[in-house]
Design an enzyme around this catalytic site. Structure first.
Site, PDB file in Angstrom:
ATOM      1  N   GLY B 231     -23.951  31.099  55.588  1.00  0.00           N
ATOM      2  CA  GLY B 231     -25.301  31.655  55.563  1.00  0.00           C
ATOM      3  C   GLY B 231     -25.323  33.051  54.981  1.00  0.00           C
ATOM      4  N   THR B 460     -17.157  30.640  60.630  1.00  0.00           N
ATOM      5  CA  THR B 460     -16.340  31.807  60.950  1.00  0.00           C
ATOM      6  C   THR B 460     -15.194  31.501  61.890  1.00  0.00           C
ATOM      7  OG1 THR B 460     -17.790  32.252  62.817  1.00  0.00           O
ATOM      8  CG2 THR B 460     -18.329  33.326  60.733  1.00  0.00           C
ATOM      9  N   ARG B 582     -10.250  44.281  69.557  1.00  0.00           N
ATOM     10  CA  ARG B 582      -9.273  43.230  69.778  1.00  0.00           C
ATOM     11  C   ARG B 582      -9.532  42.067  68.817  1.00  0.00           C
ATOM     12  NH1 ARG B 582      -9.575  41.992  75.634  1.00  0.00           N
ATOM     13  NH2 ARG B 582      -8.615  44.043  75.838  1.00  0.00           N
ATOM     14  N   ASN B 585      -8.583  35.669  67.356  1.00  0.00           N
ATOM     15  CA  ASN B 585      -7.824  34.601  66.700  1.00  0.00           C
ATOM     16  C   ASN B 585      -7.390  35.094  65.323  1.00  0.00           C
ATOM     17  OD1 ASN B 585      -6.764  32.301  65.591  1.00  0.00           O
ATOM     18  ND2 ASN B 585      -8.598  31.035  65.880  1.00  0.00           N
ATOM     19  N   PRO B 586      -6.136  35.473  65.172  1.00  0.00           N
ATOM     20  CA  PRO B 586      -5.695  36.047  63.896  1.00  0.00           C
ATOM     21  C   PRO B 586      -5.970  35.142  62.695  1.00  0.00           C
ATOM     22  CG  PRO B 586      -4.018  36.366  65.588  1.00  0.00           C
ATOM     23  CD  PRO B 586      -5.076  35.465  66.189  1.00  0.00           C
ATOM     24  N   GLY B 656     -16.205  42.784  66.036  1.00  0.00           N
ATOM     25  CA  GLY B 656     -16.821  41.942  65.003  1.00  0.00           C
ATOM     26  C   GLY B 656     -16.174  42.175  63.658  1.00  0.00           C
ATOM     27  N   GLY B 658     -17.134  40.083  60.717  1.00  0.00           N
ATOM     28  CA  GLY B 658     -17.805  39.339  59.650  1.00  0.00           C
ATOM     29  C   GLY B 658     -18.168  40.191  58.448  1.00  0.00           C
ATOM     30  N   GLU B 659     -18.445  41.450  58.669  1.00  0.00           N
ATOM     31  CA  GLU B 659     -18.993  42.257  57.593  1.00  0.00           C
ATOM     32  C   GLU B 659     -18.109  43.397  57.108  1.00  0.00           C
ATOM     33  OE1 GLU B 659     -22.189  41.549  60.026  1.00  0.00           O
ATOM     34  OE2 GLU B 659     -23.699  41.604  58.446  1.00  0.00           O
TER      35      GLU B 659
END
Lengths: 329, 698
Positions: B231, B460, B582, B585-586, B656, B658-659
């Site tokens: 998205g 993601t 933290r 999940n690598p 976070g 994502g960005e």
């Protein structure tokens, strides 16, 4: 999309006859361009004549030392063919510089040559395009034309031919074998595609319903030292911003023979005869190569956004020829 | 939380289904009696529809109906102008979806769409953003609620007095979100209940908007979004497709599938606005910045206001006593811009991090050293302490891994055959926020657990991350836990956006699991067959968070090569180091970070919406002509993170991911191109035609 019928002819004669009977029919080969255009409504055939099963998929060495490439030979197979790789590296390189592996696995030799321009305006039925709809105007002439022609365009059309393969074939003086309703004929490759002129909707010199059955490469020992350089906006899967196919035959430092063709500069693959004439019989230097390119590009008429193509093609000409000159040992 | 699953690499739970093609997306659910819709875009830029003739479309075999403003079911006004579709004849931009054809097959619907005859009364339009546009105005606030302008000290005087001044203007083009899965919906009405399989970044918001539009209770709308094919922000709020599909399904009384075409993604779903950004930096000769000013201009539509927060990045990134930021906007006859991966931060960081490089060059100092010299001790914007700020650690660790030491500052001096070689760096930051969410946790008699939350996995790895967090919060191996997400019947949660997904959702999951453990601790005897369930909401906790500057940080490094003859730019290697709390999940964290950086390469070198002002739309509206970075353009890419324990975030301690990956990447590339060539290209993308013909080139 428009509903269409589908036929799979048994032989070339039947294929040509089917096209002859239906003015709205189209040949279907790899489908990598036509199917897209059908979805977009740019092409709206009512009958697809699938030629992929016709026995036109052989690559045959010819007695004269040349090579005959069947019309439906896939681009991937042709690029990998040992004779092509050895005798016509310019061809293998042009093929491998094109599209993606998946597309090359589908696309055929003849289909590649007859693909349509990727001009934005041609591909959008909401915009003016004389090629798609004669008389509607050319939105590209004063629009987003960075990727379009600098040579031989007309007020009616500034599109470029998108093929890489075609540039190599133009340099190699290939011959196209064509089946028509009243028989077969040979068309010199450089005569296959037309200038846009008043009728950009007429892209080739083929008659309605004609089917390309093969492309013949004449023997050209010098082509063993040949190359294809393609400039593009990303590393893969992009049409050329400009490209050069080159064959260079040196006698010592003197140019015995040379073949040059340019891509992404005109409505057809552009054989650079002026540049060749400026090189032939003279001592090769990179400076001479630049002057030769200048001679060819003297008639260039860049559009609003593509003036950079002139120095670009010049630079790539010099590089291609210089690399060949340096590789002769 | 007990140590355990979190922090260990784990493949996606649904990975096998996705790669084998069995995972179902919005229009892939088998359904009896389904129909297909095709949207008709407006061919006018600004004006009104004066006549619609559906008859030629209805004559196409298989076409069932044509919806338009004259016959479509009515929607409640005032929800969101963008979603008030097929309700009036006004055309706000070319490509606005003004009719919908419903048919028995997708091919018939598409053919029908071609035959809907629409006539327009048109007016002159304006679609090009310019710095001197007469319509420029000052919006009330900028996305998602920041002040429009800020000022601190006396910028003008300090800039005037500075020993070294940089005063430059950068431009970015329109960038278009191109998720692999387009905006797509299957809609069904049953007894007044609306069931939607929809591709979105948060189905709780879709449920709410559709309930309002159709004036039915929220409980009457169910939105299932089990798998979503990306998205990048464009599905962060309901868009046209879901509304059109629901309208059509109501009209024909049968299920309707609607997927927008690739071409239709270039406009109606939003895009990253073009920007014009003037950045001024004034420093002493050692690069200590006294004055920073960032003036940003962007566009919005005539339908609704979206004000990209382009200069907000500059408010908190580097120290300087005198500072100013402004945003100005123009209403153009264009589709409304919207979120695209790191809205605001991404274009803003391109400008500021490029200007920092220009300042470093002007001062003759290393660009990493320049950044370290201007490291703030508290947030320069609000004066709040940082919950954690590890920009310098990212820069120094990145420099070590990248091999930055002994870098020659001089541009245009490194050659490798025909290639000019250069390296560049940029800093990055992105806010670490959280939204209120709710979750339930259930313990079953057989020792299994079920955690439910309406989170959305847009590719993601969110489902897997929450599963790992839940296992640790329950203190059991993950194999004993089931996780359910992607359904508005589950406890409500915020969208997968703003890098807030894992932070927000894991918070609620942890609370539900903790409370369940407490409950079980006091429980004796066997559990009832339906299990024991507790529900948790984080609304109060999120609201009660202390004001602090909470940000993720990062540093991107790039090495590029530029063809000396053709100007072609290729990226030899890209490396990023991030400080994002933290890492749950690598495996998927790394994917997010390299994905963000890849998209940043795309922004720097490849993507550009080419507008034709006469037609008022982007002409390169497909993936053959709108280039995005492909695999061949990413030769070597690495992502690392520094250990960061930040107790002031959320129970899982995450910021976070994502960005943050995209934020500084375009600047790092642009800085590397300048280092390679000596040419500073200040309008993206850096295409070869902007390099050849400049002095460094033949």
């Amino acid at each position: 999309m428009r509903e269409f019928r589908y036929r799979r002819p048994a032989d070339v004669d039947e294929a040509v006859a089917l096209l002859g009977e239906d003015p709205e029919a189209a040949y279907l080969a790899g489908g990598t361009n036509l199917v897209d255009l059908m979805k977009l409504g740019v092409q709206r055939p009512d009958l697809l004549v699938d030629v992929t099963r016709l026995p036109l998929d052989a690559v045959e060495p010819l007695p004269d030392g040349g090579l005959r490439v069947g019309a439906t030979v896939r681009n991937s197979d042709l690029a990998a063919h040992p004779v092509v790789r050895r005798d016509y590296p310019v061809l293998a390189r042009a093929l491998l510089a094109a599209a993606s592996g998946q597309v090359r696995n589908m696309a055929t030799t003849a289909g590649n040559l007859l693909q349509r321009t990727r001009c934005y305006y041609f591909q959008d039925t909401g915009k003016a395009c004389n090629k798609r709809e004669p008389g509607s105007g050319c939105a590209a002439r004063h629009g987003q034309n960075r990727d379009l022609a600098i040579l031989d365009w007309s007020e009616q059309c500034v599109a470029t031919h998108p093929s890489d393969l075609a540039v190599a074939l133009a340099a190699l003086d290939a011959v196209v074998e064509v089946a028509e309703p009243d028989g077969t004929r040979d068309v010199p490759f450089v005569k296959l595609h037309r200038s846009p002129g008043e009728h950009p909707e007429r892209e080739t010199t083929l008659r309605r319903g004609a089917l390309i059955t093969a492309v013949r490469l004449p023997p050209l020992p010098a082509a063993r030292r040949s190359t294809y350089l393609k400039v593009r906006d990303r590393a893969s899967f992009a049409f050329a911003v400009g490209s050069v196919a080159a064959v260079l035959d040196l006698d010592g430092d003197v140019v015995r023979d040379v073949r040059l063709a340019y891509g992404a500069v005109a409505h057809r693959p552009w054989r650079a005869y002026q540049a060749e004439a400026a090189l032939r019989g003279r001592q090769f230097t990179p400076e001479l190569a630049g002057q030769a390119a200048d001679a060819e590009l003297a008639v260039a008429r860049p559009l609003t956004h593509n003036g950079f193509k002139v120095p670009l093609i010049r630079a790539v000409t010099v590089r291609a020829l210089t690399e060949l000159a340096e590789s002769r040992a | 939380m007990s140590a355990g699953a979190v922090g260990r690499a784990h493949p996606r739970l649904e990975g096998r289904e996705k790669v084998t093609g069995t995972a179902r997306y919005a229009v892939e659910y088998p359904l009896d009696d389904v129909t297909y819709a095709w949207a008709v875009p407006a061919a006018a830029v600004r004006g009104r529809i004066t006549r619609i003739d559906p008859d030629p479309a209805l004559a196409v075999p298989g076409v069932l109906t044509v919806l338009h403003h004259g016959n479509a079911p009515r929607l409640a006004a005032g929800v969101e102008a963008e979603l008030h579709l097929l309700q009036d004849p006004v055309v706000h931009y070319r490509g606005q979806l003004v009719a919908l054809v419903v048919a028995e097959s997708i091919e018939a619907a598409r053919e029908g769409a071609r035959h809907v005859l629409i006539e327009y009364d048109t007016e002159p339009h304006s679609t090009v953003l310019t710095a001197d546009h007469p319509g420029l105005y000052r919006p009330e606030k900028v996305n998602p609620g920041y002040p429009t302008d800020t000022t601190e000290g006396n910028f003008d005087a300090a800039f005037e007095a500075a020993e070294v001044r940089v005063d430059v203007t950068y431009r970015t083009p329109a960038y278009h979100n191109n998720p692999m899965e387009p905006h797509a919906t299957t809609a069904q009405w049953r007894d007044g209940q609306l069931l939607l399989h929809d591709s979105n970044q948060g189905s709780t918001a879709v449920q709410a908007a559709l309930a309002e539009l159709f004036e039915i209770p929220r409980e009457s709308v169910r939105v299932i979004s089990e798998h979503v094919g990306g998205g990048f922000g464009s599905k962060g709020y309901p868009k046209a497709a879901v509304v059109l599909a629901a309208l059509a399904a109501r009209q024909v009384g049968r299920p309707v599938r609607l997927a927008l075409t690739r071409q239709q993604l270039f406009g109606p779903i939003g895009y990253r606005t073009p920007t014009i950004q003037r950045v001024r930096l004034g420093s002493d000769a050692d690069g200590r910045i006294a004055a920073i000013c960032h003036d940003a201009i962007s566009q919005t539509s005539t339908l609704t206001e979206f004000a990209e927060q382009t200069a907000v990045y500059t408010r908190s990134m580097y120290a300087a006593p005198h500072r100013r930021t402004t945003h100005r906007l123009v209403r153009l006859d264009v589709p409304t811009p919207f979120w695209m991966r790191a809205p605001g931060e991404c274009p803003g960081a391109y400008a500021l991090e490029s200007a920092m490089d220009e300042l470093a060059a002007a001062c003759g100092i290393d660009p990493i050293e320049l950044r370290i010299r201007n490291e703030p001790t508290v947030d320069p914007d609000q004066g709040h302490p940082f919950s954690s700020r590890n920009l310098v650690a990212c820069l120094t660790e990145g420099a070590r891994r990248f091999g930055w030491a002994d870098r020659d500052l001089r541009p245009g001096t490194r050659r490798d055959g025909r290639w000019l070689i250069g390296t560049g760096v940029a800093g990055s930051s992105y806010p670490a926020r959280a939204r209120a969410s709710a979750a339930t946790a259930t313990a079953f008699p057989d020792g299994g657990y079920l955690v439910r939350i309406n989170a959305t996995d847009i590719g993601t790895g969110a489902r897997t991350a929450l599963w790992l967090v839940a296992a640790d919060a329950l203190g059991v191996p993950p194999e004993r836990v089931d996780i359910r997400i992607g359904d508005s019947d589950l406890p409500p949660a915020g969208v997968a956006g703003g890098s807030m997904g894992t932070a927000s959702w894991s918070w609620a999951v942890v609370r539900a699991c903790q409370e369940l453990r407490d409950r079980l601790g006091h429980h004796s005897g066997t559990l009832p067959p339906e299990g024991t369930t507790v529900a948790a909401s984080t609304a109060d906790e999120v609201r009660a968070q202390q004001p602090m500057a909470r940000y993720a940080y990062g540093a991107q490094f790039a090495e590029v090569r530029v063809d000396v003859d053709t100007g072609e730019v290729r990226v030899n290697r890209m490396l990023g180091v991030f400080a994002a709390g933290r890492v749950v999940n690598p495996t998927t964290a790394r994917s997010q970070l390299i994905g963000g950086m890849t998209m940043g390469i795309s922004m720097a070198l490849h993507e550009e919406g080419l507008l034709d002002e006469r037609y008022g739309d982007w002409v390169n509206h497909d993936l053959a002509t709108y280039h995005i970075t492909g695999c061949a353009d990413v030769e070597q890419i690495e992502a690392y993170w520094v250990d960061e324990e930040d107790p002031d975030l959320n129970p899982a301690g995450v910021k976070g991911l994502g960005e943050i990956g995209i934020v500084g990447t375009a600047a790092a590339i642009a800085n590397a191109v300048r280092h390679a060539t000596g040419v500073r290209v200040r309008d993206l993308p850096i295409r070869l035609d902007k390099l050849i013909g400049t002095s460094s080139f033949t």
